[in-house]
Design an enzyme around this catalytic site. Structure first.
Site: not given
Length: 280
Positions: A57, A60
């Protein structure tokens, strides 16, 4: 003596450098804890900030430096900083219903709140130090990670991940074609459905036995049922016959009463005529 003076001077220089560098330089170092399906119940005690992320991600990945800096203040703020990799812990992903990445939760003494503020170190620190989490409604107990519903959801996610691992094992390690792996899972689904169906039929037969397996006393009751029906029918016929007899007797009594009344009327007429002549 000179050596001790140099050591003291060095210590003062380090302290001064720390003060000039700002409060962040004096923060106590704290590592980000990694939670798993076996250790997540540690969240129920104390205060926690948990990040749910995935290595692939991009959001993230950009959050990780800020999260690491925030972890350095964990001991000063008396808060535990943790993270969960949803790709390795699908059970926790289902237990907390993670639908977006990254997702951050605050937990205080078993009450869970979802953090939706800015994702910087200072915002995280202010969220804890100013107790901004009190303005957020906690997650309902029905949908909390300790509830039966979320435990079932966690088991479902773990089952799905286990099926995925099996599929990868069949296709990558064994060299089985994809359609062969799908066929195995289809047969396993049919077989498990058959087993569950047999178990349900067995339980239903135990709870509600069929007529063949009922106790013997029911058979005696069935044998006596026709005889009792015949007796009831006979009693009804006798009652109807009695009612007919009563109606016949009542009819005869009525006819006799009519005849008596007509005879009395005929007798009274001559008497009335004789009385009238006498008066005249």
């Amino acid at each position: 003596m000179a050596a001790s003076v140099r050591r003291c001077a060095g210590a003062w220089l380090v302290l001064a450098a720390g003060l000039l560098a700002g409060p962040g330089a004096l923060a106590k170092r704290s590592e980000v804890k990694t939670l798993t399906d076996g250790t997540w119940r540690e969240l129920l005690q104390g205060e926690w900030m948990i990040e749910f992320y995935a290595p692939w991600c991009p959001a993230c990945q950009s959050l990780q430096p800020e999260w690491e800096k925030f972890a350095e203040w964990g001991e000063d703020l008396d808060v535990n900083i943790a993270k969960v990799d949803v790709t390795d812990q699908p059970g926790l992903s289902g237990r907390f219903v993670i639908t977006a990445l990254p997702t951050i939760y605050h937990c205080k003494d078993g009450e869970f709140r979802r953090y939706q503020g800015q994702r910087t170190k200072n915002d995280f620190i202010n969220f804890i130090s100013d107790q901004e989490w009190k303005s957020i409604e906690p997650v309902s107990s029905w949908f909390g990670p300790c509830s039966v519903l979320m435990s079932s959801m966690s088991a479902l996610f773990q089952l799905s991940m286990w099926i995925r691992h099996c599929h990868n094992y069949f296709t990558e390690n064994v060299g089985m074609p994809v359609w062969g792996s799908y066929a195995i899972f289809a047969l396993a689904t049919l077989f498990s459905g058959l087993i569950l169906g047999l178990i349900m039929v067995f339980l239903a037969d135990c709870l509600c036995p069929s007529k063949r397996h009922r106790p013997q006393q029911h058979h005696y009751q069935k044998k006596l049922a026709p005889e009792s029906a015949r007796l009831l029918k006979k009693l009804d016929e006798e009652q109807e016959a009695d009612e007919e007899d009563l109606s016949d007797d009542e009819a005869e009594d009525k006819e006799e009463a009519d005849r008596n009344s007509s005879t009395n009327a005929v007798r009274q007429r001559p008497v009335n005529l004789a009385a009238a002549t006498e008066k005249s």
